[in-house]
Design a protein around this motif. Sequence first.
Motif, PDB file in Angstrom:
ATOM      1  N   LEU A 118       0.756  20.780  -1.906  1.00 27.63           N
ATOM      2  CA  LEU A 118       0.147  20.202  -3.104  1.00 27.63           C
ATOM      3  C   LEU A 118      -0.711  21.260  -3.798  1.00 27.63           C
ATOM      4  CD1 LEU A 118      -0.871  16.713  -1.639  1.00 27.63           C
ATOM      5  CD2 LEU A 118       1.252  17.355  -2.816  1.00 27.63           C
ATOM      6  N   ASP A 119      -1.111  20.966  -5.018  1.00 30.73           N
ATOM      7  CA  ASP A 119      -1.773  21.999  -5.828  1.00 30.73           C
ATOM      8  C   ASP A 119      -3.182  22.349  -5.367  1.00 30.73           C
ATOM      9  OD1 ASP A 119      -3.150  19.766  -6.682  1.00 30.73           O
ATOM     10  OD2 ASP A 119      -2.200  19.692  -8.648  1.00 30.73           O
ATOM     11  N   ASP A 120      -3.730  21.622  -4.392  1.00 30.49           N
ATOM     12  CA  ASP A 120      -5.037  22.001  -3.826  1.00 30.49           C
ATOM     13  C   ASP A 120      -4.871  22.684  -2.470  1.00 30.49           C
ATOM     14  OD1 ASP A 120      -4.119  19.761  -2.584  1.00 30.49           O
ATOM     15  OD2 ASP A 120      -5.952  18.576  -2.799  1.00 30.49           O
ATOM     16  N   ASN A 121      -3.667  23.207  -2.228  1.00 24.35           N
ATOM     17  CA  ASN A 121      -3.365  23.949  -1.012  1.00 24.35           C
ATOM     18  C   ASN A 121      -3.462  23.073   0.239  1.00 24.35           C
ATOM     19  OD1 ASN A 121      -2.473  26.333   0.219  1.00 24.35           O
ATOM     20  ND2 ASN A 121      -4.554  26.882   0.843  1.00 24.35           N
ATOM     21  N   ASP A 167      -2.955   5.524 -13.550  1.00 20.87           N
ATOM     22  CA  ASP A 167      -3.155   6.950 -13.849  1.00 20.87           C
ATOM     23  C   ASP A 167      -2.165   7.847 -13.105  1.00 20.87           C
ATOM     24  OD1 ASP A 167      -5.260   6.435 -15.557  1.00 20.87           O
ATOM     25  OD2 ASP A 167      -6.793   6.678 -13.997  1.00 20.87           O
ATOM     26  N   GLY A 168      -1.221   7.225 -12.383  1.00 20.83           N
ATOM     27  CA  GLY A 168      -0.243   8.012 -11.633  1.00 20.83           C
ATOM     28  C   GLY A 168      -0.786   8.604 -10.351  1.00 20.83           C
ATOM     29  N   LYS A 169      -1.841   7.989  -9.814  1.00 18.52           N
ATOM     30  CA  LYS A 169      -2.457   8.508  -8.592  1.00 18.52           C
ATOM     31  C   LYS A 169      -2.265   7.539  -7.439  1.00 18.52           C
ATOM     32  CE  LYS A 169      -6.120  11.084 -10.984  1.00 18.52           C
ATOM     33  NZ  LYS A 169      -7.597  11.236 -11.148  1.00 18.52           N
ATOM     34  N   ASP A 170      -2.015   8.091  -6.275  1.00 17.61           N
ATOM     35  CA  ASP A 170      -1.936   7.315  -5.039  1.00 17.61           C
ATOM     36  C   ASP A 170      -3.317   7.373  -4.384  1.00 17.61           C
ATOM     37  OD1 ASP A 170      -1.618   6.784  -2.157  1.00 17.61           O
ATOM     38  OD2 ASP A 170       0.535   6.772  -2.566  1.00 17.61           O
ATOM     39  N   THR A 171      -4.001   6.236  -4.370  1.00 20.28           N
ATOM     40  CA  THR A 171      -5.377   6.191  -3.862  1.00 20.28           C
ATOM     41  C   THR A 171      -5.485   6.730  -2.439  1.00 20.28           C
ATOM     42  OG1 THR A 171      -5.612   4.151  -5.153  1.00 20.28           O
ATOM     43  CG2 THR A 171      -7.408   4.712  -3.637  1.00 20.28           C
ATOM     44  N   ILE A 172      -4.500   6.410  -1.606  1.00 17.57           N
ATOM     45  CA  ILE A 172      -4.559   6.783  -0.196  1.00 17.57           C
ATOM     46  C   ILE A 172      -4.331   8.280  -0.023  1.00 17.57           C
ATOM     47  CG2 ILE A 172      -3.522   6.359   2.077  1.00 17.57           C
ATOM     48  CD1 ILE A 172      -2.865   3.516   1.078  1.00 17.57           C
ATOM     49  N   ILE A 173      -3.373   8.838  -0.749  1.00 14.73           N
ATOM     50  CA  ILE A 173      -3.165  10.291  -0.699  1.00 14.73           C
ATOM     51  C   ILE A 173      -4.393  11.020  -1.222  1.00 14.73           C
ATOM     52  CG2 ILE A 173      -1.850  12.222  -1.665  1.00 14.73           C
ATOM     53  CD1 ILE A 173       0.639  10.486  -1.590  1.00 14.73           C
ATOM     54  N   GLU A 174      -4.943  10.541  -2.318  1.00 11.30           N
ATOM     55  CA  GLU A 174      -6.106  11.211  -2.906  1.00 11.30           C
ATOM     56  C   GLU A 174      -7.313  11.164  -1.972  1.00 11.30           C
ATOM     57  OE1 GLU A 174      -6.118  13.097  -5.560  1.00 11.30           O
ATOM     58  OE2 GLU A 174      -3.986  12.675  -5.811  1.00 11.30           O
ATOM     59  N   PHE A 175      -7.488  10.056  -1.262  1.00 14.39           N
ATOM     60  CA  PHE A 175      -8.595   9.971  -0.310  1.00 14.39           C
ATOM     61  C   PHE A 175      -8.400  10.988   0.803  1.00 14.39           C
ATOM     62  CE2 PHE A 175     -10.863   8.483   3.395  1.00 14.39           C
ATOM     63  CZ  PHE A 175     -12.081   8.052   2.879  1.00 14.39           C
ATOM     64  N   ASN A 226       0.811  -1.230   0.000  1.00 17.29           N
ATOM     65  CA  ASN A 226       0.000   0.000   0.000  1.00 17.29           C
ATOM     66  C   ASN A 226       0.836   1.268   0.000  1.00 17.29           C
ATOM     67  OD1 ASN A 226      -2.790  -0.677  -0.228  1.00 17.29           O
ATOM     68  ND2 ASN A 226      -2.672  -1.623   1.778  1.00 17.29           N
ATOM     69  N   VAL A 227       1.992   1.209  -0.641  1.00 12.32           N
ATOM     70  CA  VAL A 227       2.803   2.397  -0.869  1.00 12.32           C
ATOM     71  C   VAL A 227       3.667   2.126  -2.090  1.00 12.32           C
ATOM     72  CG1 VAL A 227       4.749   1.704   0.608  1.00 12.32           C
ATOM     73  CG2 VAL A 227       4.279   4.140   0.221  1.00 12.32           C
ATOM     74  N   SER A 228       3.931   3.170  -2.859  1.00  9.92           N
ATOM     75  CA  SER A 228       4.717   3.026  -4.080  1.00  9.92           C
ATOM     76  C   SER A 228       5.724   4.164  -4.162  1.00  9.92           C
ATOM     77  CB  SER A 228       3.806   3.044  -5.314  1.00  9.92           C
ATOM     78  OG  SER A 228       4.548   3.293  -6.488  1.00  9.92           O
ATOM     79  N   ASP A 229       7.002   3.819  -4.241  1.00 12.74           N
ATOM     80  CA  ASP A 229       8.030   4.846  -4.394  1.00 12.74           C
ATOM     81  C   ASP A 229       7.840   5.631  -5.683  1.00 12.74           C
ATOM     82  OD1 ASP A 229       9.225   4.166  -2.013  1.00 12.74           O
ATOM     83  OD2 ASP A 229      10.698   2.826  -2.935  1.00 12.74           O
ATOM     84  N   THR A 230       7.365   4.946  -6.714  1.00  9.01           N
ATOM     85  CA  THR A 230       7.125   5.616  -7.996  1.00  9.01           C
ATOM     86  C   THR A 230       6.087   6.723  -7.851  1.00  9.01           C
ATOM     87  OG1 THR A 230       7.673   3.615  -9.237  1.00  9.01           O
ATOM     88  CG2 THR A 230       6.368   5.288 -10.386  1.00  9.01           C
ATOM     89  N   LEU A 231       4.996   6.421  -7.145  1.00  9.48           N
ATOM     90  CA  LEU A 231       3.948   7.421  -6.958  1.00  9.48           C
ATOM     91  C   LEU A 231       4.412   8.536  -6.024  1.00  9.48           C
ATOM     92  CD1 LEU A 231       0.745   5.188  -6.624  1.00  9.48           C
ATOM     93  CD2 LEU A 231       1.532   6.475  -8.622  1.00  9.48           C
ATOM     94  N   LEU A 232       5.169   8.181  -4.981  1.00 10.61           N
ATOM     95  CA  LEU A 232       5.625   9.214  -4.050  1.00 10.61           C
ATOM     96  C   LEU A 232       6.551  10.207  -4.750  1.00 10.61           C
ATOM     97  CD1 LEU A 232       6.287   7.236  -0.739  1.00 10.61           C
ATOM     98  CD2 LEU A 232       4.262   8.540  -1.411  1.00 10.61           C
ATOM     99  N   ARG A 233       7.361   9.702  -5.667  1.00  7.72           N
ATOM    100  CA  ARG A 233       8.225  10.615  -6.428  1.00  7.72           C
ATOM    101  C   ARG A 233       7.396  11.565  -7.278  1.00  7.72           C
ATOM    102  NH1 ARG A 233      11.581   5.970  -6.861  1.00  7.72           N
ATOM    103  NH2 ARG A 233      10.677   5.443  -8.890  1.00  7.72           N
ATOM    104  N   ARG A 234       6.257  11.073  -7.752  1.00  6.12           N
ATOM    105  CA  ARG A 234       5.392  11.941  -8.557  1.00  6.12           C
ATOM    106  C   ARG A 234       4.803  13.060  -7.701  1.00  6.12           C
ATOM    107  NH1 ARG A 234       0.054  12.529  -9.167  1.00  6.12           N
ATOM    108  NH2 ARG A 234      -0.704  13.374 -11.137  1.00  6.12           N
ATOM    109  N   TYR A 235       4.372  12.730  -6.507  1.00  3.48           N
ATOM    110  CA  TYR A 235       3.752  13.749  -5.642  1.00  3.48           C
ATOM    111  C   TYR A 235       4.790  14.727  -5.101  1.00  3.48           C
ATOM    112  CZ  TYR A 235      -0.820  11.515  -5.694  1.00  3.48           C
ATOM    113  OH  TYR A 235      -2.030  11.009  -6.099  1.00  3.48           O
TER     114      TYR A 235
END
Length: 344
Positions: A145-148, A326-334, A120-129
């Motif tokens: 992040l871009d949503d403040n 899609d390059g999204k981390d489900t947990i961060i997005e939630f 439930n964690v991805s270094d690839t996604l964390l680098r994107r964020y």
Amino acid sequence: MKRIPIYINLIVISLVSVFATVSCVDEDEFEDSPQGNFEALWKIIDEHYCFFDYKRQEYGLDWNAVYDKYRVRIDNGMTSEQQFEVLSDMLSELRDGHVNLASSYDFGRYWSWYEDYPSNVSDTLLRRYLGTDYKIAAGLKYKILDDNIGYIRYESFNDGIGEGNLDEVINHFMLCRGIIIDIRGNGGGLLTNAERFAARFVNRPVMVGYMQHKTGPGHSAFSAMEEQWLKPSCNLRWQKAVCVLTNRKVYSAANEFVKYMRCLPNVKIVGDRTGGGAGMPFSSMLPNGWAVRFSACPMYDSSGRSTEFGIAPDYEVALKDADFADGKDTIIEFARSIIGNGMQ
């Protein structure tokens, strides 16, 4: 055979400060032989390990039966490597990531507390964020992040954080709607770092749990419950929403941090159940010089429940393959969504 006494080294880690107290307790003497090392290890654990009653209730652990099971595998003619394997296998019956056997050539460990579960964690996604423009304050990586919404990545509580570091991070996020604290994969470290960080999110002392100490060799010989209190920092404190992201590799001091934070009204835990590790580790030595570490001081949550096998999140969320594509981390997005919606 040369006979060498067992010495128990008690390493006591306070929530306020970290210090070591070494107590040499000359108990029984055992030969430096496979049989002697086996007997010494079994007795050390029998008299000092702190979760026998709890684990007997949880999965039927019987330490006397463990003795019988592994005693027949011990032979004084066995090699050092064979001996190490048997003793490590015996310790794995405790199902405790804080229990380890260390020799000069190997390190016995129990890692099934996270290996048998999704990461439930991805270094690839964390680098994107995080991108390449994130800031670094001691052990913290952080950015807006871009949503403040502020995002903090803290990978290990072994990585120090000073009061000045935390002031700078909080000040940087001052106009943000909330903060995401991502400790997925954080296997622990110093409790003082966990306390120092959590103290930035409280305005009054909060009772966050309990602790006990062994008072004798019996499996149930413990002191009375001692309250653990989290005191507010005298420096900048965060007043708005916080989401703490967790997975199964959140362990030991990181597990304690989650225990503290879940007591606070403006905090939500998002992700997977933590890995646990609620026993403060002590250490000892076998006659042959191998070191054994084990849990000897149990800690509990504010309701008096053990967190040895982890803490459930407020919102159980797992990474989704479609989001990953899609390059999204489900947990961060939630976490971003519930902060954006006022944590409803």
